[in-house]
Structures are given as C-alpha cells and as structure tokens.
Write a protein that holds these residues in place. Structure first.
Motif, PDB file in Angstrom:
ATOM      1  N   GLU A 160      -5.432 -22.526 -13.875  1.00  0.00           N
ATOM      2  CA  GLU A 160      -4.066 -23.111 -13.480  1.00  0.00           C
ATOM      3  C   GLU A 160      -4.140 -24.668 -13.594  1.00  0.00           C
ATOM      4  O   GLU A 160      -3.144 -25.220 -13.984  1.00  0.00           O
ATOM      5  N   PHE A 161      -5.114 -25.251 -13.158  1.00  0.00           N
ATOM      6  CA  PHE A 161      -5.107 -26.826 -13.048  1.00  0.00           C
ATOM      7  C   PHE A 161      -5.200 -27.203 -14.714  1.00  0.00           C
ATOM      8  O   PHE A 161      -4.385 -28.084 -14.883  1.00  0.00           O
TER       9      PHE A 161
ATOM     10  N   GLY B 217       2.794 -37.186  -3.125  1.00  0.00           N
ATOM     11  CA  GLY B 217       2.252 -35.988  -2.977  1.00  0.00           C
ATOM     12  C   GLY B 217       0.849 -35.787  -3.103  1.00  0.00           C
ATOM     13  O   GLY B 217       0.148 -34.768  -3.065  1.00  0.00           O
TER      14      GLY B 217
ATOM     15  N   SER C 245      -1.759 -26.808 -16.081  1.00  0.00           N
ATOM     16  CA  SER C 245      -0.694 -27.435 -15.451  1.00  0.00           C
ATOM     17  C   SER C 245      -0.778 -29.015 -16.253  1.00  0.00           C
ATOM     18  O   SER C 245       0.091 -29.714 -16.225  1.00  0.00           O
TER      19      SER C 245
ATOM     20  N   MET D 218      -3.355 -25.210  -5.585  1.00  0.00           N
ATOM     21  CA  MET D 218      -4.213 -25.540  -6.698  1.00  0.00           C
ATOM     22  C   MET D 218      -5.064 -26.697  -6.256  1.00  0.00           C
ATOM     23  O   MET D 218      -4.143 -27.750  -5.805  1.00  0.00           O
TER      24      MET D 218
ATOM     25  N   GLN E 238      -0.740 -31.283  -7.374  1.00  0.00           N
ATOM     26  CA  GLN E 238       0.436 -31.198  -8.654  1.00  0.00           C
ATOM     27  C   GLN E 238       0.353 -32.335  -9.522  1.00  0.00           C
ATOM     28  O   GLN E 238       0.526 -33.491  -8.829  1.00  0.00           O
TER      29      GLN E 238
ATOM     30  N   ASP F 153       0.213 -29.156   0.185  1.00  0.00           N
ATOM     31  CA  ASP F 153       0.624 -28.131  -0.816  1.00  0.00           C
ATOM     32  C   ASP F 153      -0.458 -28.084  -2.043  1.00  0.00           C
ATOM     33  O   ASP F 153      -0.152 -27.321  -2.943  1.00  0.00           O
TER      34      ASP F 153
END
Length: 323
Positions: A114-115, A79, A118, A1, A87, A84
């Motif tokens: 999805e962003f 992160g 989230s 994402m 997030q 990945d």
C-alpha cells in the motif's frame, strides 16, 4: 501504513551505486525466491526486495523517494509521526515524472505494498495522462504450477489471475479473469509461456502487452527435476547390490522397464535411462540413484541370518579410518 526503508530492505547504504543495488538485489533474490528458498518468510521478503529494487533502480523514483525520506526524517510536513501512520503529503511528487514502460522487468505492481501504491500509483497515472504518449501496453508476469505429467505430455489448463486495473475515474481496482493456457510438452521449470495480447492495454491506439507465465512444476512423489533431466531414488536389497540383478522400474511416461543393477553396486550409484526425461531438443534423461535398503532384523530368523552373514563374509567398512 508505515514508511518503508527501501535501502534497508536491500541491505545497502543510501549512497549505494546502481551496481551495488543490482548486486544486492540479485543476492537476495537467489536467497528468497519462492521456488528455491527454504526461509519461512520467503514470499513476503521476495515481494519486499522486488518493490525496493523497482524504486531504487529507477533514477526518477529514487530521487523522489530520497526527497520524501528527507522530509520524513526532519518532520517537514503535517502528519509526520502522527499516530495514524504515514501518509504522503500533498504535492510531494511535484517536479518528478514516473513511468514504468513495457519490458522493464517481471515485478508486478499489483504485488507491491500500500505504501508503494500511495506514492507511485497515482503519480505514474498522472504522468501518463500529461504526456498522452503512444506506447505498447505493459507486459504482465504471473506464475503457473503444473503437474509433472502435464510437462511430459502437454495439456490445456484454465488459470484464474487477479490484476489491478483503472476504473473510469482513474482509480485502481482489482480484476479477476480466467484464461485457457496450452502447456507444450517438454516445458521445464523457469520457462515462460507467452500469451500474446493478454497484458495491459496500449496507449494511443498501440497494441496491448503480453502475459508471461513462469512455469513451476509441483513436487512429485517419485521424480525430482533438474533441467530436462529427472532423478529417482531406486531402492535395492543388499543381495541385489552385491550379486547384481534385473529390477523393474516405473517410467515417467507410464509403463515399466527392467534395468540391470551391476554386480557389486554401491549406495548412490547412478544409472541412466536415455531420453526418459522431459521431451525436447535434446530430450532429457532419467537417472536412477541406487539406495541399498537393509532388511529389518525384527525376527529371530532375520537376526540369525545377519549373524551367519557376519561370520561367513567378514567385512571391515571402517578400515580406511584406521580404527
């Protein structure tokens, strides 16, 4: 994402005013709305600009998004920039309160990325749980495509919709349901059919919201829709156009009528059949656009007939061009 740049999606600067955002959204919506756009990625782009507009038009969401964007830009959380993908960091939304109340607009969060989910999905749920507010349920919006015949005479149709709901643990899940919809005669593109009580459940004992179905009419082989009016191309022969004629025409409601093609009719001439369009107050009309169809010169007889016509009735269609 990936992290989404909502300002870039609307084509505005980060310091854009509310008016700038409103104008940019309207301009892009006119360009990419699936009903009118010829762009190959219109549906995807429309979802992107709806999502960006939903965030940037809301002061609380915009402030929280800007704060998070600053963190991402400076790598201030673990992160950021990892392989990945993006997030949101824990507690990124601390100090902000989000609420999408009833009647805020047609954008459906279930269509967002999805962003978006989230960031704001869980945050809005927690905000609602903290406030324990009493509120009517949120209205939902969806589209329904019908045949022109359904718009003319009315019909009853079943539609299947997917929407996002919360399970007993407060987690989002997809729900499919089938509804019976009564389509009134005379409904036209862009009109909404309201299904009372079919939106989101209310809070604190308040009633549920409504479901609004935006009507779309499927392309028809003969007729084009403009408001309540219908348009049809009517082919006529050169002889019918030159000398006048009575020709038969199919009507949208079924049946055939005879119309008069006036003598000396030109290509593109518009004839009106009163109140033969979509029903309503007032009813629409059926417009016939004349199109002169030339017989093919694919036989010796046809070629000689064209040659005889050229000799018997000399015609200079380009005289006004001065050549």
């Amino acid at each position: 994402m990936d992290f989404k740049n909502y300002y870039q999606a609307l084509g505005v600067e980060r310091n854009a005013s509310e008016e700038d955002i409103r104008k940019a959204y309207r301009k892009l919506a006119r360009k990419y709305h699936p009903d009118v756009s010829k762009e190959p990625d219109a549906d995807r782009r429309m979802r992107e600009i709806n999502e960006a507009n939903d965030v940037l038009r809301d002061k609380e969401k915009r402030a929280a998004y800007d704060a998070l964007a600053d963190q991402v830009a400076h790598g201030r959380y673990a992160g950021a920039g990892s392989g990945d993908g993006f997030q949101p960091p824990p507690g990124w939304d601390q100090g902000f309160e989000f609420h999408r109340g009833p009647g805020q607009g047609p954008a459906d969060h279930a269509e967002f990325s999805e962003f978006f989910s989230s960031l704001f999905g869980a945050a809005e749920r927690r905000s609602a749980e903290r406030r324990q507010y009493r509120a009517r349920g949120e209205d939902h919006h969806a589209a329904i495509e019908i045949a022109l015949e359904d718009a003319l005479k009315g019909a009853e149709r079943e539609i299947t919709l997917r929407s996002q709901t919360l399970d007993e643990h407060g987690m989002p899940q997809w729900k499919t349901r089938t509804l019976s919809v009564k389509i009134p005669p005379g409904v036209h593109p862009g009109q909404y059919i309201r299904l009372a009580g079919q939106g989101m459940p209310g809070h604190g004992g308040e009633p549920p919201g409504d479901l609004y179905l935006e009507v779309r009419i499927a392309p028809h082989g003969l007729y084009r829709i403009d408001g309540r009016d219908l348009y049809m191309t009517l082919p006529v022969t050169p002889t019918e156009a030159a000398l006048g004629a009575q020709v038969k025409v199919p009507t949208p409601g079924g049946g055939v009528v005879e119309v008069t093609v006036p003598r000396g009719a030109r290509n593109g001439l518009k004839l009106r059949l009163k109140e033969r369009g979509l029903p309503g107050q007032p009813p629409g009309h059926l417009y016939l656009l004349l199109e002169i169809a030339l017989p093919p010169a694919d036989t010796e007889v046809a070629r000689k007939a064209y040659e005889q016509l050229a000799q018997a009735a000399p015609f200079a269609p380009r005289r006004h061009l001065g050549v």
